[in-house]
Scaffold this active site. Structure first.
Site, PDB file in Angstrom:
ATOM      1  CB  SER A 119      -1.259  -3.737   2.012  1.00 39.85           C
ATOM      2  OG  SER A 119      -2.508  -4.277   2.269  1.00 39.85           O
ATOM      3  CG  HIS A 164       1.106  -0.456  -0.205  1.00 44.75           C
ATOM      4  ND1 HIS A 164       1.767  -0.334   0.993  1.00 44.75           N
ATOM      5  CD2 HIS A 164      -0.162  -0.830   0.114  1.00 44.75           C
ATOM      6  CE1 HIS A 164       0.934  -0.616   1.982  1.00 44.75           C
ATOM      7  NE2 HIS A 164      -0.230  -0.913   1.477  1.00 44.75           N
ATOM      8  CD  GLU A 183       5.450   0.781   1.398  1.00 43.63           C
ATOM      9  OE1 GLU A 183       6.299   0.680   2.287  1.00 43.63           O
ATOM     10  OE2 GLU A 183       4.409   0.094   1.375  1.00 43.63           O
ATOM     11  CG  ASN A 212       2.051  -2.405   6.238  1.00 41.57           C
ATOM     12  OD1 ASN A 212       1.940  -1.291   6.747  1.00 41.57           O
ATOM     13  ND2 ASN A 212       1.132  -2.920   5.452  1.00 41.57           N
TER      14      ASN A 212
END
Ligand code: NAD
Length: 596
Positions: free
Chosen positions: A432, A453, A465, A503
């Site tokens: 990540s 991800h 992702e 994120n």
């Protein structure tokens, strides 16, 4: 005793003003709704009738109530008709000189006791108030869009606003069924100060072709449970309004570069692409003012899901999953349920046994909840081979590694996989925060390396992702995307940059919320309220930080800061201190809140 408001004026009947008129009239107040020209007045009336007609069609409002509601509204051009109202709420475009002019005029027209409120999102209530001879009766009433739906009102007091005026306006909000938070006059108040850096960042992602508008919006909806993606929200707010808010926040809020409006925004505004209200912004709408998105030249071509699933099952049959932690367990469960043969690799038989047990338990829970047949559970478990030897991955079509988040461990692993796996096997990392390209360059097949991800818990979260490096082949991306879709999950494709989409957009916002508490501008409770009730977020930032873990959040924020070198991304000192003190969140019983 709070003063009784019987008649309220609203100036400006655009996106916000029309909604505010609806809220007031719905709650039995007489409203004088004012615009600048007859044409604008007709448009404003159209917004109101359109919205109330939709409420009737959805069964949320009876026809009689709609007629009564509309009967309480008087429409007029010019401010003269506001002589007798008890309160005026101004909702004209976000320009200080315009608002100051209007407040100076209102001061002359309105009776001396009338309260004058502005719905500004970012301008200084104090600067607006000094255009009048009654600055103590000027207050901010910041409604959220759409005003009839969003529960929050930020009440903004300047240093001279009289306490009884604040109390009266708070009582009015309660009568309107709204929840208020009362705060001082600072650029962006609570919600916009936290929201607009994020929105602007999302615009720069589109501008830099980092990911598509659809993927960015889907990522935030599915990855964070937000009611709308950032670009759809920009269209709802209005790009001209958003531009002005960012520009003001940049100038008033310490020249944080993250608030400098993305150049693309200026171009779109100049080109008349203002969002929903003009029929086109980041998306194209059926007609101006309509919420219905229609396809345009940027809309991705639809793929036939049945064909994709069949194709991908021909291409990828057997998948290796490396690791024995939470993510590995979730991912191999998802793959086995999705019909793939899985080879699970751990660092020993004991770990494999524990992992098998946890997957069985999770699948059994799905059976108990009626989401899975017992036979399907057994078949899924049958599809998994448990092993402690990497060599067992020689003939798999795809490997997904979910081992510890340490670059040296991952690169060593990729180098071994390159030797063991047959040519053509795609090698994926679930990292990540680490650069996928580092994993790719540890192998002799960088075109076949990709990031996948997954989100935690993998069996539940609908998003993956798909991260391509500058060396990943388009075929690898297409295969990975099809695999994700075949698992019933939504894939979003993005480039290999710290934080990917979710994120990178989420953590700076959480960090900003911590800074806001640190600066004593507001409390964790009020900020959580503001984001939930003003923006429809499922959790406030402090609830979320405590769930994610403050140590995890700090580590991600550090990565983002290190890669982007953006001063605004520097971790908030308060976050660092809480981590040092061992207040890591719910998992230890104490974070921003005490759970013991
Ligand atoms: N759009 C949002 O999501 C949002 C949310 C909260 C607050 N706000 C704030 O609300 C205010 C209005 O924003 P908006 O998005 O509704 O803008 P808008 O452009 O949709 O509407 C503004 C309206 O004001 C009218 N107007 C202009 N000059 C006027 C005058 N002299 N007298 C009367 N009416 C006049 C215009 O004709 C237009 O209808 C801004 O201060 C904005 O920052 C916007």
């Amino acid at each position: 005793m709070a003063r009784e408001f019987t008649s309220i004026g609203v100036v400006g009947l655009g996106t916000m003003g029309a909604g505010i008129v609806e809220v007031l009239a719905r709650n039995g107040l007489d409203v004088v709704a004012v615009e600048v020209t007859d044409a604008a007045l007709d448009r404003g009336r159209g917004h109101l009738t359109g919205s109330t007609d939709r409420a009737v069609a959805r069964g949320k409002l009876s026809e009689a109530d709609r007629d009564a509601l509309l009967g309480r509204v008087t429409f007029a051009v010019g401010l003269d008709s506001l002589a007798d109202v008890d309160l005026v709420i101004e909702a004209v475009p976000e320009h200080l000189d315009l608002k100051q002019r209007i407040f100076a005029d209102l001061d002359k027209v309105c009776k001396p006791a009338a309260i004058l409120a502005t719905n500004t999102s970012s301008l200084s209530v104090t600067e607006i108030s000094v255009a009048t001879t009654r600055p103590d009766q000027v207050v901010g009433m910041h409604f959220f869009n759409p005003a009839p739906i969003m529960k929050l009102v930020e009440i903004v007091k300047s240093v001279v606003t009289a306490p009884d005026v604040v109390a009266d306006v708070e009582a009015l909000c309660a009568r309107l069924g709204k929840v208020d938070v009362t705060i001082n006059d600072r650029a962006g108040f609570i919600a916009n100060a936290l929201l607009f850096g994020y929105l602007n960042h999302a615009v720069t992602m589109v501008e830099g072709h980092y990911a598509t508008r659809e993927d960015i919006d889907a990522a935030m909806k599915l990855g964070c449970g937000l009611p709308m993606g950032p670009l759809a929200l920009m269209d709802l707010i209005g790009l001209d309004t958003a531009y002005e808010i960012l520009d003001t926040m940049y100038r008033r809020g310490g020249r944080d570069r993250r608030h400098a409006p993305a150049p693309l925004l200026k171009q779109m505004v100049t080109a008349g692409l203002l969002g929903r209200k003009s029929g086109r912004g980041f998306y194209t709408y059926e007609k101006p003012g309509s919420p219905v998105v229609i396809a345009d030249e940027l809309t991705p071509a639809a793929t036939d899901p049945a064909a994709t699933t069949a194709d991908i099952h021909r291409k990828i049959r057997k998948v290796g999953v490396i690791g024995s932690g939470t993510m590995a367990a979730g991912i191999l469960e998802v793959l086995a349920r999705g019909g793939y043969d899985v080879v699970s690799i751990t660092r020993g038989a004991e770990r494999s046994a524990r992992l098998a047990e946890s997957v069985r338990t999770s699948l059994t829970k799905a059976v108990i909840r009626g989401k899975l047949e017992e036979s399907e559970r057994d078949a899924a478990l049958e599809r998994v081979n448990w092993s402690a030897a990497l060599d067992d991955l020689a003939d798999v079509d795809l490997v997904i590694e979910a081992v510890v988040e340490e670059l040296s461990v991952k690169t060593a692993l990729f180098s071994s996989l390159d030797e063991i796996c047959k040519p053509g096997t795609i090698l994926a990392t679930t990292t990540s925060s680490l650069p996928v390209i580092e994993c790719a360059m540890a192998t002799g097949r960088p075109a076949d390396i990709i990031g996948l991800h997954f989100f935690n818990p993998a069996p539940v979260m609908g998003l993956v992702e798909v991260v391509h490096t500058i060396r990943t082949s388009p075929e690898t991306v297409a295969t990975a995307r099809a695999l994700v879709e075949s698992l019933g999950k939504h894939s979003v494709v993005c480039a290999d940059r710290a934080g990917f989409v979710v994120n990178a957009l989420l953590f700076p916002y959480l960090n900003d919320a911590v800074r806001m508490v640190e600066a004593s501008y507001s409390s964790a409770d009020d900020i959580d309220y503001a984001m939930k009730l003003g923006c429809g977020y499922p959790m406030g930032p402090f609830e979320l930080l405590d769930v994610i873990g403050l140590d995890v959040s700090l580590a991600i924020q550090r990565e983002l800061y290190l890669e982007m070198r953006e001063p605004g991304f520097a971790p908030a000192p308060l976050l660092e201190q809480l981590v040092t003190a061992g207040y890591l969140g719910k998992k230890v019983g104490r974070g921003f809140r005490d759970y013991r």
